[in-house]
Enzyme design. Structure first.
Site, mmCIF file in Angstrom:
data_model
loop_
_atom_site.group_PDB
_atom_site.id
_atom_site.type_symbol
_atom_site.label_atom_id
_atom_site.label_comp_id
_atom_site.label_asym_id
_atom_site.label_seq_id
_atom_site.Cartn_x
_atom_site.Cartn_y
_atom_site.Cartn_z
ATOM 1 N N SER A 1 -12.586 22.298 60.449
ATOM 2 C CA SER A 1 -13.274 22.401 59.282
ATOM 3 C C SER A 1 -13.839 21.241 58.779
ATOM 4 O O SER A 1 -13.556 20.283 59.238
ATOM 5 C CB SER A 1 -12.583 23.292 58.066
ATOM 6 O OG SER A 1 -11.749 22.249 57.408
ATOM 7 N N LYS A 2 -15.090 21.501 58.001
ATOM 8 C CA LYS A 2 -15.619 20.043 57.272
ATOM 9 C C LYS A 2 -14.472 19.048 56.850
ATOM 10 O O LYS A 2 -14.713 18.213 56.597
ATOM 11 C CB LYS A 2 -16.518 20.578 56.202
ATOM 12 C CG LYS A 2 -17.691 19.892 56.068
ATOM 13 C CD LYS A 2 -18.837 20.214 55.223
ATOM 14 C CE LYS A 2 -18.881 21.497 54.590
ATOM 15 N NZ LYS A 2 -19.917 21.922 53.856
#
Ligand code: GLU
Length: 466
Positions: free
Chosen positions: A247-248
């Site tokens: 994820s970011k």
């Protein structure tokens, strides 16, 4: 397959940000599958989440697809431009009793769910607004805008043979009458996706695992519409190297960040291809090879692990392999991003000397920066290598280099050798300090070859800065 005359796949990103690595992998598989079968690949933009969607994201997604070389035959098709079509299908479904308006307020629904929980039941919409023979529906309350719900089959199983996961069966009692249009008339994902896949004659749907729970609803809607059912393949998630979902929050997940960080599209594509699919022991292959092999088999059921070291290894292979003119052009861009000006003509003769040791174009640009910008040797390197014992030799070498009439690798080598003979030093005792001063680092490829690529003047300046 019999209901489809052609293999058609699609990628359907929501334009709420950049092209995520997971979506890029899905796009790659969908593209390769279509290309393998001589079919077509469609780009659809799922922009019904108006608040979070933007044209800027669409542009970024398209830029990333182009960068990866994932050419599409149709699109971008925007869902928000198809609202009339969704409305027409919804009206028809209501008329046919396959969908109905539900006026339940959010408060009522919360109350319903609380009561279900209190009874230890699964929280499912209780179909209070669903028309049924002999049932008297409440009077629609004034001022409440209804949602539209799909009249999901009450009994029976939904079964499909997932291209990745194998056979999956869900009992209809497990799922409820899902909302297909919100109060503002905008359709929800599960409905719009079906109308689109139907209208766009999509034969094979590849998408992320997170959608596997949506598929039973979608299949029921396909069936209610009398639409041919595509095949579905749900790709396992990609885990970060910490074992958590990529994820970011944990590093770069945008394809274009990798482009900016000096990865090559060939490397990204090759690496992404192997994240969840294999062809024997093949690790390095071109897009064309992948297309010739990718028939939907050998898709992995288990989560893939993002492995930056492997990505670097794969990318490094392409840094070595691609045309040096193209590589030099990419180095010029990387240098520019660091505020260093250099021309293609200056860079191109130098890339061959360093590219074998570089996983990315950014690393290669780091090497080549020494030719175009001042170097800053570390205090440790200076202390360790620029000793009183070596200073006279550096002065003597500078003199010899200065006297050279020809600036070539052989002449530089000769000057080094003569300096060693005169001073009694060994090659590393001289070459390492030269590297530290001229290149700003203690290790480089062969020192004569590295120096040859400099302007003689610059080498002398740096040597004399002792
Ligand atoms: N817009 C959905 C997503 O980005 C598409 C899912 C699908 O392919 O059906 O996850």
């Amino acid at each position: 397959m019999s209901s489809f005359d052609k293999i058609r796949t699609r990628i359907a990103p929501s334009p709420t940000g950049f092209l995520h690595l997971g979506t890029a992998r899905t796009a790659l598989y969908s593209w390769a599958y279509a290309r393998h079968h001589g079919g077509e690949f469609v780009l659809r933009i799922e922009d019904t989440d108006v608040a979070r969607s933007s044209q800027d994201s669409v542009d970024q997604i398209i830029a990333a697809m182009n960068w990866l070389g994932l050419s599409y035959d149709e699109g971008p098709i925007y869902q928000m431009q198809r609202l009339d079509r969704y409305q027409a299908v919804i009206d028809q479904m209501i008329a046919d009793g396959k969908a109905y308006r539900c006026y339940a307020t959010p408060e009522e629904l919360t109350e319903m769910r609380e009561a279900q929980k209190a009874r230890g039941e699964k929280t499912l919409y209780d179909r209070r607004w669903r028309p049924e023979p002999g049932k008297v529906l409440p009077t629609p309350p004034e001022g409440v805008k209804p949602v539209v719900r799909f009249a999901n089959p009450v009994e029976g199983d939904v079964t499909w043979n997932d291209l990745v996961k194998g056979p999956i069966t869900i009992n209809n009692r497990e799922i409820d009458d899902l909302i297909i249009a919100r109060t503002d008339g905008v359709p929800t994902y599960n409905f719009a996706v079906v109308v689109d896949d139907w209208d766009m004659r999509i034969s094979h749907v590849f998408r992320g695992d997170e959608h596997v729970n949506n598929t039973p609803w979608q299949i029921n809607i396909f069936n209610a519409l009398g639409a041919p059912l595509p095949s579905f393949g749900h790709l396992p998630i990609i885990l970060g190297d910490d074992g958590l979902k990529l994820s970011k929050r944990r590093g770069a997940v945008s394809v274009m960040d990798y482009a900016a960080n000096g990865y090559l599209p060939e490397g990204m594509l090759n690496y992404l291809a192997r994240l969840g699919w294999s062809h024997g022991d093949d690790e390095l292959f071109s897009a064309e090879q992948m297309v010739s092999w990718f028939d939907g088999s050998h898709l992995s059921k288990s989560p893939a692990q993002w492995d930056p070291a492997k990505l670097d290894w794969v990318n490094g292979h392409y840094v070595k392999q691609i045309d040096e003119g193209r590589l030099a052009g990419l180095v010029v861009e990387q240098l520019k991003a660091k505020g260093i000006e250099a021309t293609l003509e200056q860079v191109q003769p130098k890339v061959g000397l360093f590219k074998d040791r570089c996983a990315t174009v950014a690393v290669l640009a780091d090497w080549l920066a020494m030719y175009f910008a001042p170097v800053a040797p570390s205090a440790e390197d200076l202390a360790a290598h620029i000793t009183d014992a070596v200073r006279p030799a550096l002065v003597a070498l500078a003199e010899r280099l200065s006297a050279l009439t020809e600036w070539s690798k052989a002449a530089i080598q000769q000057a080094l050798k003569e300096t060693l003979t005169a001073t009694g030093l060994k090659m590393p005792q001289l070459a390492v300090p030269v590297r530290v001063l001229v290149c700003g680092r203690a290790q480089t490829p062969s020192v004569d070859a590295v120096l040859e690529q400099f302007d003689k003047k610059k080498v002398l300046e740096r040597l004399q800065a002792v």
